[in-house]
Design a protein around this motif. Structure first.
Motif, PDB file in Angstrom:
ATOM      1  N   UNK A 137     -17.956  11.264 -21.640  1.00  0.00           N
ATOM      2  CA  UNK A 137     -16.590  10.551 -22.232  1.00  0.00           C
ATOM      3  C   UNK A 137     -16.349  10.524 -23.733  1.00  0.00           C
ATOM      4  N   UNK A 138     -15.682  11.195 -24.158  1.00  0.00           N
ATOM      5  CA  UNK A 138     -15.274  11.266 -25.670  1.00  0.00           C
ATOM      6  C   UNK A 138     -14.967   9.966 -26.324  1.00  0.00           C
ATOM      7  N   UNK A 139     -14.120   8.905 -25.284  1.00  0.00           N
ATOM      8  CA  UNK A 139     -14.023   7.659 -25.805  1.00  0.00           C
ATOM      9  C   UNK A 139     -15.389   6.907 -26.251  1.00  0.00           C
ATOM     10  N   UNK A 140     -16.218   6.733 -25.172  1.00  0.00           N
ATOM     11  CA  UNK A 140     -17.362   6.306 -25.450  1.00  0.00           C
ATOM     12  C   UNK A 140     -18.155   6.687 -26.550  1.00  0.00           C
ATOM     13  N   UNK A 141     -18.135   7.998 -26.725  1.00  0.00           N
ATOM     14  CA  UNK A 141     -18.983   8.628 -27.910  1.00  0.00           C
ATOM     15  C   UNK A 141     -18.272   8.419 -29.225  1.00  0.00           C
ATOM     16  N   UNK A 142     -16.981   8.165 -29.110  1.00  0.00           N
ATOM     17  CA  UNK A 142     -16.480   7.455 -30.508  1.00  0.00           C
ATOM     18  C   UNK A 142     -16.706   6.170 -30.737  1.00  0.00           C
ATOM     19  N   UNK A 143     -16.641   5.281 -29.580  1.00  0.00           N
ATOM     20  CA  UNK A 143     -16.947   3.926 -29.891  1.00  0.00           C
ATOM     21  C   UNK A 143     -18.529   3.787 -30.469  1.00  0.00           C
TER      22      UNK A 143
ATOM     23  N   UNK B 110     -24.549   6.661 -15.712  1.00  0.00           N
ATOM     24  CA  UNK B 110     -23.325   6.236 -15.812  1.00  0.00           C
ATOM     25  C   UNK B 110     -22.741   6.961 -16.992  1.00  0.00           C
ATOM     26  N   UNK B 111     -21.340   6.943 -16.872  1.00  0.00           N
ATOM     27  CA  UNK B 111     -20.811   7.498 -18.413  1.00  0.00           C
ATOM     28  C   UNK B 111     -21.147   7.042 -19.700  1.00  0.00           C
ATOM     29  N   UNK B 112     -21.320   5.823 -19.732  1.00  0.00           N
ATOM     30  CA  UNK B 112     -22.016   5.134 -20.944  1.00  0.00           C
ATOM     31  C   UNK B 112     -23.240   5.800 -21.247  1.00  0.00           C
ATOM     32  N   UNK B 113     -24.112   5.918 -20.445  1.00  0.00           N
ATOM     33  CA  UNK B 113     -25.589   6.570 -20.603  1.00  0.00           C
ATOM     34  C   UNK B 113     -25.285   8.135 -21.091  1.00  0.00           C
ATOM     35  N   UNK B 114     -24.318   8.703 -20.448  1.00  0.00           N
ATOM     36  CA  UNK B 114     -24.247  10.247 -20.800  1.00  0.00           C
ATOM     37  C   UNK B 114     -23.673  10.377 -22.168  1.00  0.00           C
TER      38      UNK B 114
END
Length: 453
Positions: free
Chosen positions: A174-180, A386-390
């Protein structure tokens, strides 16, 4: 050829390169071209493929670097000779106080590097770094080292930069989580870059003669151009901010708008770094040359005077691309990543270590990130992450691409040449800084992984 043999050749090649440059003082361009040929021969690359590979490595690197370095150098020289950089530096020093200037520069570099590629942003900021250092009476490495460090950190973990975006696509992160996560880590790393820069600068590095000559003459030409009519702070900031805004518009459009969209295509055109710097050059004719009363010949002479020093940076950078290409085509990079994968490390650590090793082996952070993501995508898809872990895994891979910047990295040559560092001093300072920032970034990522897990 076996993996141990390929890795042995890689180590021998890098050792020979360092020996030629540091001990025997062979010019970096000649040394890298020679070692590239020797490594290609040693790995059994067909003789008929060696020269085409060298040309591909040179062309692939210079295609993205040469124009930007030349235009950036011309813009910087125009600001410098007019007295604009010195004027801006003195004004900011008065407003902020000398003790706050380095931290302010590092913070500004962090913000500016979000939409702008590392090489472009650093080249644009070089005249400002020079100006602030002149005003403070210190060598450019004092302020330039942490500025370059935090800009590269942002480049490897914060979208929309190509390595992390491509890695995210491979891992379906997820690009959003990567950005954050990436931006949060970089904000935490900014003061660390400042502290590490100060620690690494506890000793004085002898400035390269060519850089010392350019730095000694920096802003001196403003007397001839009219010291009393130096451009104001607004004019100089306009020349810096406008290309950055154009590039930001291009990257934002590419991120938010669908492919084929007319507005996206238009923003991509005006946001291309080459076009953005051309716009800045055009503005320089109006905001500086005309204001200074320069004739067309004077303006051309000022801009042309920037090219001889820039040519060395361009050639050495291209040779770094040649060496990196040989290491990749010969199979050394694949052998190295395969050996590390077989070691059975935890996934997060394996991503960081493989990316770091690939970065050291072939020089490109983008290639290291993309290659590592490709190697680990099967393990990621096969696990219940999870998406955050990825996203955390992608950021860890990105920080692996930050460390061990050395002689096969084009950024190493750009930073060391503009800051006046020899190869040995660059390894002692820039390579150490990028590696420590990469380790610190991975530490933050691992901490978040532990908390979430």
């Amino acid at each position: 050829m076996s993996t141990p043999a390929l890795l042995g050749i890689a180590l021998a090649g890098i050792g020979l390169l360092l020996l030629l440059i540091i001990r025997f003082q062979v010019h970096a361009f000649i040394a890298m071209m020679l070692v590239s040929i020797l490594v290609a021969l040693a790995t059994g690359m067909p003789v008929a493929d060696i020269v085409p590979t060298l040309i591909q490595g040179m062309g692939g690197t210079l295609g993205s670097v040469a124009i930007l370095v030349a235009l950036g150098a011309m813009l910087g020289r125009t600001i410098e000779v007019s007295g604009g950089a010195g004027s801006l530096a003195r004004r900011f020093t008065q407003l902020l106080g000398p003790k706050r200037v380095p931290a302010a520069l590092t913070a500004a570099a962090l913000v500016l590097s979000i939409p702008v590629f590392f090489d472009v942003g650093f080249i644009i900021l070089v005249p400002i770094v020079y100006g602030f250092c002149k005003a403070a009476g210190v060598d450019p490495v004092k302020f330039g080292l942490p500025v370059a460090g935090i800009m590269l950190a942002t480049h490897v973990v914060v979208p929309p930069h190509p390595g992390i975006v491509g890695g995210a696509a491979v891992l379906q992160a997820d690009i959003g989580w990567i950005t954050v996560i990436g931006l949060g880590c970089c904000v935490a790393l900014a003061p660390l870059a400042q502290l590490l820069g100060g620690w690494l600068n506890r000793r004085r590095y002898a400035m390269l003669p060519a850089t010392a000559e350019s730095y000694a003459a920096f802003d001196a030409g403003a007397d001839a151009a009219g010291r009393g009519r130096a451009p104001g702070m607004g004019a100089v900031l306009t020349l810096i901010v406008v290309p950055l805004l154009l590039i930001m518009a291009g990257t934002t459009g590419a991120t938010l708008l669908p492919k084929g969209d007319a507005l996206r295509n238009a923003l991509s055109f005006i946001g291309a770094p080459v076009f953005a710097l051309m716009v800045a050059i055009g503005l320089a004719f109006v905001l500086i040359a005309r204001q200074q009363g320069w004739s067309r010949q004077q303006t051309n002479d000022v801009m042309e005077s920037a090219l001889p020093p820039a040519s060395t940076v361009i050639l050495v950078t291209g040779a770094g691309g040649v060496f990196a290409k040989v290491l990749t085509v010969s199979g050394i990079g694949a052998a190295l990543s395969g050996a590390i994968t077989a070691a059975g490390l935890p996934l997060l650590l394996a991503g960081f270590v493989i990316s770091l090793a690939l970065r050291a082996a072939q020089g490109s952070a983008t290639v290291a990130i993309l290659t590592t993501a490709g190697l680990l995508v099967g393990a990621v898809q096969g696990g219940a992450y999870t998406p955050v872990q990825v996203a955390l895994l992608a950021v860890a891979i990105g920080f692996g691409g930050l460390g061990l910047s050395h002689v096969n990295d084009s950024g190493f040559w750009i930073v060391t040449r503009y800051l006046g560092l020899s190869v040995a001093d660059g390894l002692r300072s820039w390579t150490v800084l990028t590696t420590l920032l990469g380790l610190a970034g991975f530490g933050l990522t691992a901490l978040l992984w532990a908390v979430i897990g």
